[in-house]
Scaffold this motif. Structure first.
Motif, PDB file in Angstrom:
ATOM      1  N   THR A 143     -17.707   4.322 -11.165  1.00  0.00           N
ATOM      2  CA  THR A 143     -16.746   3.472 -10.474  1.00  0.00           C
ATOM      3  C   THR A 143     -15.493   4.290 -10.204  1.00  0.00           C
ATOM      4  N   ILE A 144     -14.568   3.714  -9.465  1.00  0.00           N
ATOM      5  CA  ILE A 144     -13.305   4.414  -9.212  1.00  0.00           C
ATOM      6  C   ILE A 144     -12.590   4.695 -10.532  1.00  0.00           C
TER       7      ILE A 144
ATOM      8  N   ASN B  59       4.339  10.237  -9.328  1.00  0.00           N
ATOM      9  CA  ASN B  59       4.356   9.241  -8.266  1.00  0.00           C
ATOM     10  C   ASN B  59       2.922   8.735  -8.081  1.00  0.00           C
ATOM     11  N   TYR B  60       2.654   7.483  -8.449  1.00  0.00           N
ATOM     12  CA  TYR B  60       1.298   6.934  -8.401  1.00  0.00           C
ATOM     13  C   TYR B  60       0.724   6.970  -6.990  1.00  0.00           C
ATOM     14  N   SER B  61       1.537   6.634  -6.030  1.00  0.00           N
ATOM     15  CA  SER B  61       1.062   6.590  -4.646  1.00  0.00           C
ATOM     16  C   SER B  61       0.638   7.967  -4.155  1.00  0.00           C
ATOM     17  N   ALA B  62       1.475   8.982  -4.441  1.00  0.00           N
ATOM     18  CA  ALA B  62       1.170  10.344  -3.999  1.00  0.00           C
ATOM     19  C   ALA B  62      -0.066  10.878  -4.717  1.00  0.00           C
ATOM     20  N   LEU B  63      -0.180  10.581  -6.028  1.00  0.00           N
ATOM     21  CA  LEU B  63      -1.341  11.049  -6.787  1.00  0.00           C
ATOM     22  C   LEU B  63      -2.617  10.372  -6.285  1.00  0.00           C
ATOM     23  N   ALA B  64      -2.536   9.069  -5.996  1.00  0.00           N
ATOM     24  CA  ALA B  64      -3.705   8.351  -5.498  1.00  0.00           C
ATOM     25  C   ALA B  64      -4.183   8.943  -4.178  1.00  0.00           C
ATOM     26  N   GLU B  65      -3.241   9.295  -3.336  1.00  0.00           N
ATOM     27  CA  GLU B  65      -3.586   9.904  -2.049  1.00  0.00           C
ATOM     28  C   GLU B  65      -4.254  11.260  -2.263  1.00  0.00           C
ATOM     29  N   GLU B  66      -3.752  12.005  -3.247  1.00  0.00           N
ATOM     30  CA  GLU B  66      -4.303  13.322  -3.566  1.00  0.00           C
ATOM     31  C   GLU B  66      -5.729  13.209  -4.105  1.00  0.00           C
ATOM     32  N   LEU B  67      -6.009  12.138  -4.823  1.00  0.00           N
ATOM     33  CA  LEU B  67      -7.324  11.964  -5.454  1.00  0.00           C
ATOM     34  C   LEU B  67      -8.349  11.283  -4.556  1.00  0.00           C
ATOM     35  N   ARG B  68      -7.908  10.800  -3.414  1.00  0.00           N
ATOM     36  CA  ARG B  68      -8.816  10.025  -2.561  1.00  0.00           C
ATOM     37  C   ARG B  68     -10.043  10.833  -2.122  1.00  0.00           C
TER      38      ARG B  68
ATOM     39  N   THR C  75      -6.874   4.200  -1.018  1.00  0.00           N
ATOM     40  CA  THR C  75      -5.815   4.707  -1.896  1.00  0.00           C
ATOM     41  C   THR C  75      -5.326   3.623  -2.844  1.00  0.00           C
ATOM     42  N   GLY C  76      -5.249   2.372  -2.349  1.00  0.00           N
ATOM     43  CA  GLY C  76      -4.764   1.277  -3.188  1.00  0.00           C
ATOM     44  C   GLY C  76      -5.633   1.046  -4.414  1.00  0.00           C
ATOM     45  N   ALA C  77      -6.956   1.199  -4.234  1.00  0.00           N
ATOM     46  CA  ALA C  77      -7.873   0.995  -5.364  1.00  0.00           C
ATOM     47  C   ALA C  77      -7.692   2.091  -6.408  1.00  0.00           C
ATOM     48  N   ILE C  78      -7.458   3.310  -5.940  1.00  0.00           N
ATOM     49  CA  ILE C  78      -7.234   4.427  -6.877  1.00  0.00           C
ATOM     50  C   ILE C  78      -5.923   4.220  -7.612  1.00  0.00           C
ATOM     51  N   MET C  79      -4.911   3.768  -6.871  1.00  0.00           N
ATOM     52  CA  MET C  79      -3.613   3.531  -7.485  1.00  0.00           C
ATOM     53  C   MET C  79      -3.707   2.478  -8.584  1.00  0.00           C
TER      54      MET C  79
END
Length: 218
Positions: free
Chosen positions: A3-4, A28-37, A50-54
């Protein structure tokens, strides 16, 4: 089934600096989530938002073993003396049947001088000799017939006394490595005994390394 959340956990566990920064709330959660997408999309073989990863990042809780954490903090507070020895040289030799004879000759000249710093470490394919630079000429004479693959002068050793229970505490050595890495300090060599831990660094960073290690006690 992945899962995510499990993908996020797998990535964070494999990158302890990232996990540490996340638990300290300095990312920064948003920036990290984008990086991990992208990597998570590849792991799941489907696009992820990205929202689900965040959300998974915010819910992530690193494994906590309170008993070990208490032991770890106590061990760091009870570190023994921290000593520094400078003017050291390090040699790396290929292992050979005659290498031990050179080691024995070295022991003969240092056995009555407690001020000489000397370690001999034998690995599977090579051995290391760390010694006070004043004996450099004698070492090179004793090991003259051996294949030397590396020599480094201008080194200093920082030796930390460890509490007797150190072998039962998970993550103790990691604290030293993490602190030194955060400070950008490269380790030339690491030597340890049961209750002592020695790091070898170049002379120009020894003061910085000493301060970093000493800071772990506070």
């Amino acid at each position: 089934m992945k899962t995510i959340a499990t993908c996020v956990e797998e990535i964070l566990v494999s990158q302890p600096f990232l996990e540490d920064a996340l638990t300290r709330n300095i990312l920064n959660y948003s920036a990290l989530a984008e990086e991990l997408r992208d990597p998570i999309s590849k792991m799941l073989r489907k696009p992820v938002k990205t929202g689900a990863i965040m959300m998974a990042l915010r819910r992530y809780s690193p494994p906590k073993e309170m008993a070990n954490k208490i032991k770890l903090n106590k061990a760091l507070q009870n570190l023994g003396d921290i000593t520094v020895r400078s003017d050291l040289s390090d040699y790396t030799f290929k292992n050979s049947p005659s290498l031990i004879q050179a080691h024995l000759r070295t022991l003969e000249i240092i056995k009555n001088d407690p001020h000489i710093f000397y370690t001999f470490t034998r690995g599977v394919h090579e051995s290391n000799v760390l010694i006070t630079t004043a004996l450099k000429d004698q070492i090179e004479k004793f090991y003259d017939n051996e294949v030397c693959t590396a020599v480094q002068d201008h080194l200093s050793a920082i030796t930390i006394g460890l509490p007797k229970e150190n072998t039962k505490i998970a993550g103790l050595y990691y604290q030293f490595f993490k602190r030194l890495a955060w400070e950008g300090i490269s380790l030339y060599e690491v030597v340890s005994t049961t209750n002592e831990f020695t790091i070898l660094v170049e002379d120009d960073v020894v003061d910085k390394a000493f301060s970093a290690v000493k800071g772990l006690k506070n």
